[in-house]
Design a protein around this motif. Structure first.
Motif, PDB file in Angstrom:
ATOM      1  N   MET A 108       0.830  -1.177   0.000  1.00  0.00           N
ATOM      2  CA  MET A 108       0.000   0.000   0.000  1.00  0.00           C
ATOM      3  C   MET A 108       0.878   1.245   0.000  1.00  0.00           C
ATOM      4  O   MET A 108       1.835   1.345   0.752  1.00  0.00           O
ATOM      5  N   ASN A 109       0.539   2.197  -0.838  1.00  0.00           N
ATOM      6  CA  ASN A 109       1.212   3.486  -0.903  1.00  0.00           C
ATOM      7  C   ASN A 109       0.296   4.560  -0.357  1.00  0.00           C
ATOM      8  O   ASN A 109      -0.925   4.392  -0.332  1.00  0.00           O
ATOM      9  N   VAL A 110       0.878   5.680   0.047  1.00  0.00           N
ATOM     10  CA  VAL A 110       0.100   6.846   0.448  1.00  0.00           C
ATOM     11  C   VAL A 110       0.375   7.943  -0.573  1.00  0.00           C
ATOM     12  O   VAL A 110       1.520   8.337  -0.783  1.00  0.00           O
ATOM     13  N   VAL A 111      -0.686   8.412  -1.210  1.00  0.00           N
ATOM     14  CA  VAL A 111      -0.597   9.485  -2.197  1.00  0.00           C
ATOM     15  C   VAL A 111      -1.098  10.750  -1.513  1.00  0.00           C
ATOM     16  O   VAL A 111      -2.235  10.785  -1.033  1.00  0.00           O
ATOM     17  N   ARG A 112      -0.254  11.773  -1.433  1.00  0.00           N
ATOM     18  CA  ARG A 112      -0.624  13.008  -0.742  1.00  0.00           C
ATOM     19  C   ARG A 112      -0.938  14.099  -1.752  1.00  0.00           C
ATOM     20  O   ARG A 112      -0.202  14.289  -2.724  1.00  0.00           O
ATOM     21  N   VAL A 113      -2.047  14.814  -1.493  1.00  0.00           N
ATOM     22  CA  VAL A 113      -2.451  15.922  -2.351  1.00  0.00           C
ATOM     23  C   VAL A 113      -2.789  17.130  -1.484  1.00  0.00           C
ATOM     24  O   VAL A 113      -3.176  16.982  -0.324  1.00  0.00           O
ATOM     25  N   THR A 114      -2.619  18.320  -2.071  1.00  0.00           N
ATOM     26  CA  THR A 114      -2.915  19.577  -1.387  1.00  0.00           C
ATOM     27  C   THR A 114      -3.711  20.470  -2.336  1.00  0.00           C
ATOM     28  O   THR A 114      -4.036  20.054  -3.460  1.00  0.00           O
ATOM     29  N   GLU A 115      -3.947  21.711  -1.899  1.00  0.00           N
ATOM     30  CA  GLU A 115      -4.665  22.664  -2.751  1.00  0.00           C
ATOM     31  C   GLU A 115      -4.010  22.806  -4.121  1.00  0.00           C
ATOM     32  O   GLU A 115      -4.682  23.053  -5.118  1.00  0.00           O
ATOM     33  N   ASP A 116      -2.694  22.633  -4.180  1.00  0.00           N
ATOM     34  CA  ASP A 116      -1.970  22.764  -5.452  1.00  0.00           C
ATOM     35  C   ASP A 116      -2.378  21.698  -6.468  1.00  0.00           C
ATOM     36  O   ASP A 116      -2.139  21.857  -7.663  1.00  0.00           O
ATOM     37  N   ASP A 117      -2.969  20.595  -5.996  1.00  0.00           N
ATOM     38  CA  ASP A 117      -3.353  19.496  -6.883  1.00  0.00           C
ATOM     39  C   ASP A 117      -4.825  19.553  -7.296  1.00  0.00           C
ATOM     40  O   ASP A 117      -5.305  18.655  -7.983  1.00  0.00           O
ATOM     41  N   ALA A 118      -5.529  20.592  -6.882  1.00  0.00           N
ATOM     42  CA  ALA A 118      -6.958  20.709  -7.179  1.00  0.00           C
ATOM     43  C   ALA A 118      -7.215  20.654  -8.678  1.00  0.00           C
ATOM     44  O   ALA A 118      -6.442  21.181  -9.475  1.00  0.00           O
ATOM     45  N   SER A 119      -8.287  20.000  -9.034  1.00  0.00           N
ATOM     46  CA  SER A 119      -8.741  19.834 -10.418  1.00  0.00           C
ATOM     47  C   SER A 119      -7.781  19.006 -11.256  1.00  0.00           C
ATOM     48  O   SER A 119      -7.824  19.052 -12.477  1.00  0.00           O
ATOM     49  N   GLY A 120      -6.948  18.232 -10.598  1.00  0.00           N
ATOM     50  CA  GLY A 120      -6.012  17.395 -11.326  1.00  0.00           C
ATOM     51  C   GLY A 120      -6.406  15.938 -11.338  1.00  0.00           C
ATOM     52  O   GLY A 120      -7.429  15.536 -10.775  1.00  0.00           O
ATOM     53  N   ASN A 121      -5.599  15.150 -12.013  1.00  0.00           N
ATOM     54  CA  ASN A 121      -5.775  13.702 -12.070  1.00  0.00           C
ATOM     55  C   ASN A 121      -4.653  13.057 -11.286  1.00  0.00           C
ATOM     56  O   ASN A 121      -3.535  13.547 -11.279  1.00  0.00           O
ATOM     57  N   LEU A 122      -4.959  11.942 -10.633  1.00  0.00           N
ATOM     58  CA  LEU A 122      -3.897  11.181  -9.995  1.00  0.00           C
ATOM     59  C   LEU A 122      -4.116   9.709 -10.267  1.00  0.00           C
ATOM     60  O   LEU A 122      -5.237   9.240 -10.396  1.00  0.00           O
ATOM     61  N   THR A 123      -3.016   9.003 -10.389  1.00  0.00           N
ATOM     62  CA  THR A 123      -3.041   7.568 -10.618  1.00  0.00           C
ATOM     63  C   THR A 123      -2.643   6.877  -9.328  1.00  0.00           C
ATOM     64  O   THR A 123      -1.681   7.278  -8.676  1.00  0.00           O
ATOM     65  N   ALA A 124      -3.407   5.854  -8.956  1.00  0.00           N
ATOM     66  CA  ALA A 124      -3.137   5.116  -7.728  1.00  0.00           C
ATOM     67  C   ALA A 124      -3.408   3.644  -7.968  1.00  0.00           C
ATOM     68  O   ALA A 124      -4.083   3.266  -8.936  1.00  0.00           O
ATOM     69  N   LEU A 125      -2.883   2.816  -7.069  1.00  0.00           N
ATOM     70  CA  LEU A 125      -3.127   1.386  -7.119  1.00  0.00           C
ATOM     71  C   LEU A 125      -4.262   1.016  -6.175  1.00  0.00           C
ATOM     72  O   LEU A 125      -4.490   1.699  -5.173  1.00  0.00           O
ATOM     73  N   VAL A 126      -4.954  -0.062  -6.482  1.00  0.00           N
ATOM     74  CA  VAL A 126      -5.993  -0.563  -5.578  1.00  0.00           C
ATOM     75  C   VAL A 126      -5.349  -0.824  -4.222  1.00  0.00           C
ATOM     76  O   VAL A 126      -4.271  -1.416  -4.137  1.00  0.00           O
ATOM     77  N   GLY A 127      -5.962  -0.341  -3.162  1.00  0.00           N
ATOM     78  CA  GLY A 127      -5.429  -0.474  -1.811  1.00  0.00           C
ATOM     79  C   GLY A 127      -4.665   0.741  -1.331  1.00  0.00           C
ATOM     80  O   GLY A 127      -4.428   0.890  -0.134  1.00  0.00           O
ATOM     81  N   ASP A 128      -4.257   1.622  -2.251  1.00  0.00           N
ATOM     82  CA  ASP A 128      -3.546   2.834  -1.848  1.00  0.00           C
ATOM     83  C   ASP A 128      -4.462   3.748  -1.047  1.00  0.00           C
ATOM     84  O   ASP A 128      -5.690   3.720  -1.185  1.00  0.00           O
ATOM     85  N   GLU A 129      -3.838   4.577  -0.221  1.00  0.00           N
ATOM     86  CA  GLU A 129      -4.567   5.615   0.490  1.00  0.00           C
ATOM     87  C   GLU A 129      -4.231   6.959  -0.140  1.00  0.00           C
ATOM     88  O   GLU A 129      -3.096   7.192  -0.559  1.00  0.00           O
ATOM     89  N   ILE A 130      -5.225   7.819  -0.207  1.00  0.00           N
ATOM     90  CA  ILE A 130      -5.059   9.173  -0.712  1.00  0.00           C
ATOM     91  C   ILE A 130      -5.345  10.107   0.455  1.00  0.00           C
ATOM     92  O   ILE A 130      -6.407  10.015   1.078  1.00  0.00           O
ATOM     93  N   VAL A 131      -4.387  10.984   0.766  1.00  0.00           N
ATOM     94  CA  VAL A 131      -4.568  11.930   1.860  1.00  0.00           C
ATOM     95  C   VAL A 131      -4.612  13.337   1.262  1.00  0.00           C
ATOM     96  O   VAL A 131      -3.620  13.812   0.697  1.00  0.00           O
TER      97      VAL A 131
END
Length: 108
Positions: free
Chosen positions: A1-24
């Motif tokens: 499992m990976n943790v993908v971190r996003v902030t206001e700078d990532d708004a309206s963007g796309n992100l790629t993640a693996l099944v089971g990953d957490e997005i914070v």
């Protein structure tokens, strides 16, 4: 499992993640103004795990700005969308409210 971190700078963007990953998603918030980040919509391959807030101020100081962290889990392959809104509880949905959205593309 990976943790993908996003902030206001990532708004309206796309992100790629693996099944089971957490997005914070960590967003600046000052609840003493009455404005708080809320989940307005979650669709597709994402579910909510946690909703946490921490003040930035000195210990023992009441009020002030902080960080609101939403934790989501990618549950399956496909696409999903996380939409958050910074609103006063009595004005949810107002056109002038700040919004945060990311599109999640999940793979195995």
């Amino acid at each position: 499992m990976n943790v993908v971190r996003v902030t206001e700078d990532d708004a309206s963007g796309n992100l790629t993640a693996l099944v089971g990953d957490e997005i914070v998603a960590t967003l600046k918030e000052n609840p003493t103004t009455g404005y708080v980040w809320i989940i307005s919509s979650i669709t597709g391959c994402v579910e909510t795990l946690r909703d946490d807030f921490s003040f930035d101020g000195a210990p023992g100081v009441i009020g002030g700005p902080g960080l609101h962290a939403f934790t989501f889990r990618v549950t399956r392959e496909g696409e999903g969308r996380v939409e958050l809104e910074c609103a006063r509880p009595w004005a949810v949905g107002a056109a002038s409210n700040p919004r945060f959205m990311v599109r999640v593309i999940a793979t195995n």
